[in-house]
Write a protein that holds these residues in place. Structure first.
Motif, PDB file in Angstrom:
ATOM      1  N   UNK A 103      -5.870  -8.520 -40.275  1.00 54.23           N
ATOM      2  CA  UNK A 103      -6.036  -8.840 -38.914  1.00 54.23           C
ATOM      3  C   UNK A 103      -4.942  -9.298 -38.110  1.00 54.23           C
ATOM      4  N   UNK A 104      -4.013  -9.934 -38.715  1.00 50.89           N
ATOM      5  CA  UNK A 104      -2.628 -10.328 -38.301  1.00 50.89           C
ATOM      6  C   UNK A 104      -1.777  -9.114 -38.015  1.00 50.89           C
ATOM      7  N   UNK A 105      -1.851  -8.187 -38.897  1.00 47.43           N
ATOM      8  CA  UNK A 105      -1.158  -6.903 -38.672  1.00 47.43           C
ATOM      9  C   UNK A 105      -1.654  -6.085 -37.551  1.00 47.43           C
ATOM     10  N   UNK A 106      -3.112  -5.833 -37.416  1.00 49.30           N
ATOM     11  CA  UNK A 106      -3.631  -5.178 -36.245  1.00 49.30           C
ATOM     12  C   UNK A 106      -3.299  -5.773 -34.899  1.00 49.30           C
ATOM     13  N   UNK A 107      -3.241  -7.183 -34.830  1.00 48.25           N
ATOM     14  CA  UNK A 107      -2.717  -7.717 -33.636  1.00 48.25           C
ATOM     15  C   UNK A 107      -1.228  -7.483 -33.314  1.00 48.25           C
ATOM     16  N   UNK A 108      -0.576  -7.438 -34.325  1.00 50.08           N
ATOM     17  CA  UNK A 108       0.852  -7.365 -34.161  1.00 50.08           C
ATOM     18  C   UNK A 108       0.943  -5.729 -33.698  1.00 50.08           C
ATOM     19  N   UNK A 113       2.297  -1.688 -29.635  1.00 49.16           N
ATOM     20  CA  UNK A 113       2.058  -0.486 -28.868  1.00 49.16           C
ATOM     21  C   UNK A 113       2.156  -0.757 -27.329  1.00 49.16           C
ATOM     22  N   UNK A 114       1.953  -1.883 -27.000  1.00 50.67           N
ATOM     23  CA  UNK A 114       2.031  -2.260 -25.424  1.00 50.67           C
ATOM     24  C   UNK A 114       3.341  -2.567 -25.272  1.00 50.67           C
ATOM     25  N   UNK A 115       4.190  -3.042 -26.048  1.00 49.90           N
ATOM     26  CA  UNK A 115       5.553  -3.111 -25.908  1.00 49.90           C
ATOM     27  C   UNK A 115       6.390  -1.671 -25.776  1.00 49.90           C
ATOM     28  N   UNK A 116       5.770  -0.680 -26.645  1.00 47.81           N
ATOM     29  CA  UNK A 116       6.449   0.507 -26.525  1.00 47.81           C
ATOM     30  C   UNK A 116       6.076   1.263 -25.267  1.00 47.81           C
ATOM     31  N   UNK A 117       4.719   1.081 -24.831  1.00 46.31           N
ATOM     32  CA  UNK A 117       4.618   1.587 -23.445  1.00 46.31           C
ATOM     33  C   UNK A 117       5.344   1.013 -22.504  1.00 46.31           C
ATOM     34  N   UNK A 130      17.308   4.137 -25.020  1.00 51.03           N
ATOM     35  CA  UNK A 130      16.762   4.746 -26.028  1.00 51.03           C
ATOM     36  C   UNK A 130      16.695   4.145 -27.335  1.00 51.03           C
ATOM     37  N   UNK A 131      17.493   3.238 -27.704  1.00 47.08           N
ATOM     38  CA  UNK A 131      17.558   2.733 -29.142  1.00 47.08           C
ATOM     39  C   UNK A 131      16.536   1.599 -29.010  1.00 47.08           C
ATOM     40  N   UNK A 132      16.440   0.834 -27.927  1.00 46.84           N
ATOM     41  CA  UNK A 132      15.575  -0.130 -27.891  1.00 46.84           C
ATOM     42  C   UNK A 132      13.900   0.612 -28.310  1.00 46.84           C
ATOM     43  N   UNK A 133      13.843   1.764 -27.666  1.00 48.97           N
ATOM     44  CA  UNK A 133      12.349   2.542 -27.791  1.00 48.97           C
ATOM     45  C   UNK A 133      12.247   3.038 -29.276  1.00 48.97           C
ATOM     46  N   UNK A 134      13.506   3.353 -29.782  1.00 48.67           N
ATOM     47  CA  UNK A 134      13.391   3.774 -31.295  1.00 48.67           C
ATOM     48  C   UNK A 134      13.193   2.537 -32.048  1.00 48.67           C
ATOM     49  N   UNK A 135      13.723   1.492 -31.816  1.00 47.43           N
ATOM     50  CA  UNK A 135      13.445   0.227 -32.366  1.00 47.43           C
ATOM     51  C   UNK A 135      11.887   0.001 -32.643  1.00 47.43           C
ATOM     52  N   UNK A 136      11.436  -0.080 -31.506  1.00 42.99           N
ATOM     53  CA  UNK A 136      10.042  -0.316 -31.320  1.00 42.99           C
ATOM     54  C   UNK A 136       9.187   0.672 -32.160  1.00 42.99           C
ATOM     55  N   UNK A 137       9.459   1.792 -32.133  1.00 44.79           N
ATOM     56  CA  UNK A 137       8.824   2.750 -32.912  1.00 44.79           C
ATOM     57  C   UNK A 137       8.865   2.709 -34.369  1.00 44.79           C
ATOM     58  N   UNK A 138      10.003   2.233 -34.838  1.00 44.01           N
ATOM     59  CA  UNK A 138      10.172   1.957 -36.225  1.00 44.01           C
ATOM     60  C   UNK A 138       9.532   0.768 -36.730  1.00 44.01           C
TER      61      UNK A 138
END
Length: 314
Positions: A103-108, A113-117, A130-138
């Motif tokens: 549940x913790x991982x799913x909340x995270x 996903x919201x941060x990525x958007x 673009x690096x900030x976006x790549x870090x979030x995807x990672x």
């Protein structure tokens, strides 16, 4: 055949009533369907509460054979059966812990996903790199793998515990059958009277050691006795199953008691006359045995002599 008729008539004349009337077609002795009650279990007889001549109802417990050893074995098997539940593992606490982590991982993941958007929108406006976006995807990929690992751990944990519990619980059915078997043997420690009747002979006493199959007492239903009589070949055509005949019993006062009887069996093969007929010529004659059921009015006894009039039914 003429000689046989003469011998039969001579015998009937000797066995006729004291008034001299020749009304008897056959004779024999009374018998009963006797049941020998035997021990079904070996051991010391704790009690056997019967007496010869005693009338017993069917199903009454008349004795007990010591079976303490079997009782202890049954209690041990029942304790082992109850212990199976303790040996099983409850998977719920471990699964609940993993589900909390999931549940913790799913909340995270939802937060990432919201941060990525939001970051994608900022990149379009040149407000984020673009690096900030790549870090979030990672971070999203790492979180998704962690969720998959936890989900797999839950399945593995559930399967392992289920398999282990099945192995333990597989002992339940054999244990239950063992308990049932011991219970059945314990029931055999009780001596249960099989039929309603009168105790004829008592073979064992309280305190004796018995064995399976050893006779304890003999009982018979004396309310109806069977007269086993013998007829000649000429008389064979005069009898049939369920035929009502008259049975005569000497009452010791120069007269006969007459009772109705029913033929229940006729021998299919001839035999020599009973050895109670002492002359050699008479023993050489062939006769047929018949069984006649007679309701006992209290006067009839096993082994008592009786005569039959085939054509004088009551």
């Amino acid at each position: 055949m003429k000689k046989l008729k003469i011998l039969v008539l001579s015998l009937s004349s000797l066995l006729s009533c004291h008034s001299g009337e020749d009304i008897h077609d056959a004779s024999g002795t009374f018998e009963a369907d006797e049941v020998i009650v035997s021990a079904e279990l070996g051991g010391e007889i704790d009690s056997l509460n019967i007496q010869e001549g005693q009338i017993l109802p069917a199903g009454k417990i008349v004795g007990v054979i010591d079976a303490e050893n079997l009782k202890l074995q049954k209690e041990q098997a029942e304790a082992s059966l109850n212990a199976l539940a303790v040996r099983t593992t409850d998977v719920q606490p471990q699964v609940l812990l993993l589900k909390d982590q999931l549940a913790v991982q799913q909340v995270q993941l939802k937060s990432l996903l919201r941060e990525k958007q939001r970051t994608e929108n900022l990149v379009k406006l040149d407000a984020a790199t673009g690096k900030q976006l790549d870090d979030i995807n990672t971070q999203i990929e790492v979180t998704e793998r962690q969720i998959q690992v936890i989900q797999q751990q839950i399945k593995v944990q559930q399967n392992e515990v289920a398999t282990r519990n099945r192995t333990i619980l597989s002992e339940r059915e054999p244990m239950q059958k063992l308990i049932a078997q011991l219970g059945s043997q314990l029931n055999k420690a009780q001596v249960r009277n099989p039929i309603s009747g009168t105790v004829l002979t008592k073979y064992a006493m309280t305190g004796e050691v018995t064995a399976p199959g050893k006779a304890l007492y003999k009982i018979a239903d004396l309310s109806t006795l069977t007269l086993r009589a013998y007829i000649t070949g000429d008389q064979l055509t005069q009898v049939k199953i369920r035929q009502v005949v008259t049975v005569l019993v000497d009452n010791g006062q120069e007269e006969y008691i007459k009772l109705p009887g029913t033929i229940t069996w006729v021998a299919s093969k001839a035999e020599f006359t009973p050895k109670t007929i002492q002359t050699k010529d008479q023993r050489a004659n062939l006769v047929y045995a018949v069984k006649i059921k007679v309701k006992n009015n209290g006067f009839l006894k096993i082994g008592m002599y009786g005569e039959v009039a085939l054509n004088q039914a009551s």
